[in-house]
Design a protein around this motif. Structure first.
Motif, PDB file in Angstrom:
ATOM      1  N   ARG A  53      48.053  41.811  21.893  1.00  0.00           N
ATOM      2  CA  ARG A  53      48.077  40.360  22.051  1.00  0.00           C
ATOM      3  C   ARG A  53      48.020  39.961  23.529  1.00  0.00           C
ATOM      4  NH1 ARG A  53      46.139  40.494  18.077  1.00  0.00           N
ATOM      5  NH2 ARG A  53      46.942  40.020  16.011  1.00  0.00           N
ATOM      6  N   LEU A  54      48.668  40.718  24.387  1.00  0.00           N
ATOM      7  CA  LEU A  54      48.607  40.412  25.815  1.00  0.00           C
ATOM      8  C   LEU A  54      47.206  40.650  26.358  1.00  0.00           C
ATOM      9  CD1 LEU A  54      52.026  41.831  27.042  1.00  0.00           C
ATOM     10  CD2 LEU A  54      51.351  39.433  26.844  1.00  0.00           C
ATOM     11  N   ARG A  55      46.556  41.692  25.885  1.00  0.00           N
ATOM     12  CA  ARG A  55      45.167  41.915  26.295  1.00  0.00           C
ATOM     13  C   ARG A  55      44.298  40.729  25.885  1.00  0.00           C
ATOM     14  NH1 ARG A  55      40.913  43.254  23.446  1.00  0.00           N
ATOM     15  NH2 ARG A  55      39.052  43.866  24.625  1.00  0.00           N
ATOM     16  N   GLN A  78      41.258  35.072  27.259  1.00  0.00           N
ATOM     17  CA  GLN A  78      41.354  33.886  26.412  1.00  0.00           C
ATOM     18  C   GLN A  78      40.002  33.250  26.138  1.00  0.00           C
ATOM     19  OE1 GLN A  78      44.252  30.920  27.420  1.00  0.00           O
ATOM     20  NE2 GLN A  78      45.771  32.420  28.096  1.00  0.00           N
ATOM     21  N   ASP A  79      39.102  33.282  27.108  1.00  0.00           N
ATOM     22  CA  ASP A  79      37.804  32.642  26.918  1.00  0.00           C
ATOM     23  C   ASP A  79      37.063  33.231  25.722  1.00  0.00           C
ATOM     24  OD1 ASP A  79      38.306  31.067  29.077  1.00  0.00           O
ATOM     25  OD2 ASP A  79      37.029  32.166  30.476  1.00  0.00           O
ATOM     26  N   HIS A  80      37.331  34.494  25.430  1.00  0.00           N
ATOM     27  CA  HIS A  80      36.683  35.135  24.279  1.00  0.00           C
ATOM     28  C   HIS A  80      37.505  34.970  23.006  1.00  0.00           C
ATOM     29  CE1 HIS A  80      34.328  38.047  21.989  1.00  0.00           C
ATOM     30  NE2 HIS A  80      35.462  38.610  21.625  1.00  0.00           N
ATOM     31  N   TYR A  81      38.799  35.301  23.082  1.00  0.00           N
ATOM     32  CA  TYR A  81      39.608  35.365  21.869  1.00  0.00           C
ATOM     33  C   TYR A  81      40.163  34.012  21.428  1.00  0.00           C
ATOM     34  CZ  TYR A  81      39.358  40.418  22.223  1.00  0.00           C
ATOM     35  OH  TYR A  81      38.901  41.715  22.275  1.00  0.00           O
ATOM     36  N   TYR A  82      40.350  33.076  22.375  1.00  0.00           N
ATOM     37  CA  TYR A  82      40.963  31.798  22.035  1.00  0.00           C
ATOM     38  C   TYR A  82      39.936  30.663  21.954  1.00  0.00           C
ATOM     39  CZ  TYR A  82      45.522  33.877  23.377  1.00  0.00           C
ATOM     40  OH  TYR A  82      46.651  34.660  23.490  1.00  0.00           O
ATOM     41  N   ARG A  83      38.676  30.961  22.077  1.00  0.00           N
ATOM     42  CA  ARG A  83      37.687  29.896  22.280  1.00  0.00           C
ATOM     43  C   ARG A  83      37.600  28.924  21.104  1.00  0.00           C
ATOM     44  NH1 ARG A  83      34.772  34.607  21.306  1.00  0.00           N
ATOM     45  NH2 ARG A  83      33.292  34.536  19.549  1.00  0.00           N
ATOM     46  N   ASP A  84      37.907  29.375  19.898  1.00  0.00           N
ATOM     47  CA  ASP A  84      37.810  28.498  18.731  1.00  0.00           C
ATOM     48  C   ASP A  84      39.167  27.990  18.249  1.00  0.00           C
ATOM     49  OD1 ASP A  84      35.018  28.847  18.658  1.00  0.00           O
ATOM     50  OD2 ASP A  84      35.210  30.686  17.476  1.00  0.00           O
ATOM     51  N   PHE A  85      40.210  28.244  19.029  1.00  0.00           N
ATOM     52  CA  PHE A  85      41.557  27.863  18.598  1.00  0.00           C
ATOM     53  C   PHE A  85      41.867  26.423  18.998  1.00  0.00           C
ATOM     54  CE2 PHE A  85      43.270  32.508  18.842  1.00  0.00           C
ATOM     55  CZ  PHE A  85      42.531  32.813  17.703  1.00  0.00           C
ATOM     56  N   LEU A 141      50.382  30.723  21.055  1.00  0.00           N
ATOM     57  CA  LEU A 141      50.068  32.061  21.546  1.00  0.00           C
ATOM     58  C   LEU A 141      50.619  32.293  22.952  1.00  0.00           C
ATOM     59  CD1 LEU A 141      46.468  32.417  20.113  1.00  0.00           C
ATOM     60  CD2 LEU A 141      48.487  33.726  19.442  1.00  0.00           C
ATOM     61  N   VAL A 142      50.698  31.246  23.760  1.00  0.00           N
ATOM     62  CA  VAL A 142      51.341  31.384  25.071  1.00  0.00           C
ATOM     63  C   VAL A 142      52.808  31.762  24.887  1.00  0.00           C
ATOM     64  CG1 VAL A 142      52.105  30.123  27.115  1.00  0.00           C
ATOM     65  CG2 VAL A 142      49.760  29.857  26.302  1.00  0.00           C
ATOM     66  N   GLY A 143      53.479  31.108  23.940  1.00  0.00           N
ATOM     67  CA  GLY A 143      54.867  31.472  23.652  1.00  0.00           C
ATOM     68  C   GLY A 143      54.982  32.870  23.087  1.00  0.00           C
ATOM     69  N   HIS A 144      54.006  33.260  22.269  1.00  0.00           N
ATOM     70  CA  HIS A 144      54.006  34.610  21.715  1.00  0.00           C
ATOM     71  C   HIS A 144      53.826  35.639  22.814  1.00  0.00           C
ATOM     72  CE1 HIS A 144      52.256  37.867  18.959  1.00  0.00           C
ATOM     73  NE2 HIS A 144      53.519  37.714  18.628  1.00  0.00           N
ATOM     74  N   SER A 145      53.019  35.331  23.815  1.00  0.00           N
ATOM     75  CA  SER A 145      52.832  36.252  24.936  1.00  0.00           C
ATOM     76  C   SER A 145      54.145  36.464  25.686  1.00  0.00           C
ATOM     77  CB  SER A 145      51.755  35.721  25.884  1.00  0.00           C
ATOM     78  OG  SER A 145      50.493  35.691  25.246  1.00  0.00           O
ATOM     79  N   ALA A 146      54.911  35.400  25.868  1.00  0.00           N
ATOM     80  CA  ALA A 146      56.210  35.535  26.533  1.00  0.00           C
ATOM     81  C   ALA A 146      57.126  36.445  25.712  1.00  0.00           C
ATOM     82  CB  ALA A 146      56.846  34.164  26.727  1.00  0.00           C
ATOM     83  N   HIS A 147      57.107  36.270  24.401  1.00  0.00           N
ATOM     84  CA  HIS A 147      57.864  37.151  23.506  1.00  0.00           C
ATOM     85  C   HIS A 147      57.438  38.603  23.713  1.00  0.00           C
ATOM     86  CE1 HIS A 147      58.863  39.149  19.655  1.00  0.00           C
ATOM     87  NE2 HIS A 147      57.571  39.437  19.586  1.00  0.00           N
ATOM     88  N   CYS A 148      56.122  38.832  23.772  1.00  0.00           N
ATOM     89  CA  CYS A 148      55.618  40.196  23.894  1.00  0.00           C
ATOM     90  C   CYS A 148      56.008  40.821  25.226  1.00  0.00           C
ATOM     91  CB  CYS A 148      54.094  40.205  23.725  1.00  0.00           C
ATOM     92  SG  CYS A 148      53.572  40.087  21.997  1.00  0.00           S
TER      93      CYS A 148
END
Length: 218
Positions: free
Chosen positions: A99-101, A106-113, A121-128
């Protein structure tokens, strides 16, 4: 159902049994050229995603009742095949690394979110990040990196290729192969109120909350 004995040699009893957890000395190469060649961070997005999919194929495991009792925990029962849903700690950590990768790209994986999902997902990254911090401190690899002088900088540089005490991953994967579960199989996991957890084998977004859905055909 096989009978599993969880020995007392570990402070926290957990499967697999001790004879599966084989420790060995492994050389880990993490110099910049080695990292650049890793299939988990290099190559095309498709190639790298495939490497992570393969590594995380044991994320969902079947834990037997006697093992649950030995660990003094409970979990959700599978609707097919018996046993209970479990996840080994190492796969929580590997999931977080993936998830951190994705957050880096983000431009690739989050582009349609949606903006709401991106915020989540920003909060999830902090968790990770904090999960990986606690995991590193929990296991505390005490191997020492020496330093040396190099021509491209005036400050000491660590020697990145070193021996570490590691679990024999291949042996562990052999055991994991006997326990992996496809939780998206039809009606493998059924919420007592809402129906199949993965209707049609999919993780569905329900922005207004979960709705009651019928069971999948089998």
């Amino acid at each position: 159902m096989p009978k599993t004995t969880l020995t007392a040699s570990r402070l926290v009893p957990a499967p697999p049994p001790d004879d599966i957890i084989e420790r060995q000395v492994s050389t880990i190469r993490d110099s910049p050229p080695d990292i650049a060649a890793s299939p988990f961070v290099s190559g095309t997005y498709e190639e790298t995603d495939a490497a992570w999919d393969h590594l995380l194929r044991f994320h969902n495991l079947r834990i037997w009742e006697d093992e649950m009792e030995a660990m003094n925990i409970s979990s959700i029962a599978f609707n097919h095949g018996g046993g209970y849903h479990g996840m080994m700690g190492v796969f929580h950590e590997l999931h977080c690394l993936r998830r951190l990768r994705e957050a880096i790209h983000q431009d690739h994986y989050y582009r349609d979110f949606s903006e709401g999902k991106k915020k989540f997902l920003v909060g999830h990254s902090a968790h990770c990040i904090d999960i990986l911090r606690t995991a590193a401190m929990c296991r505390a690899d005490t191997m020492i990196f020496p330093y040396h002088w190099v021509d491209f900088t005036r400050v000491p540089a660590p020697t990145w290729v070193q021996k570490h005490e590691c679990v024999n991953w291949d042996r562990l994967e052999d055991w994991l192969e006997t326990r992996k579960v496809d939780i998206r199989a039809p009606n493998m996991m059924i919420h007592p109120k809402y129906g199949p957890a993965y209707p049609g084998g999919q993780h569905i977004d329900e922005p207004d909350g979960p709705q009651v859905l019928p069971l999948d055909p089998e």
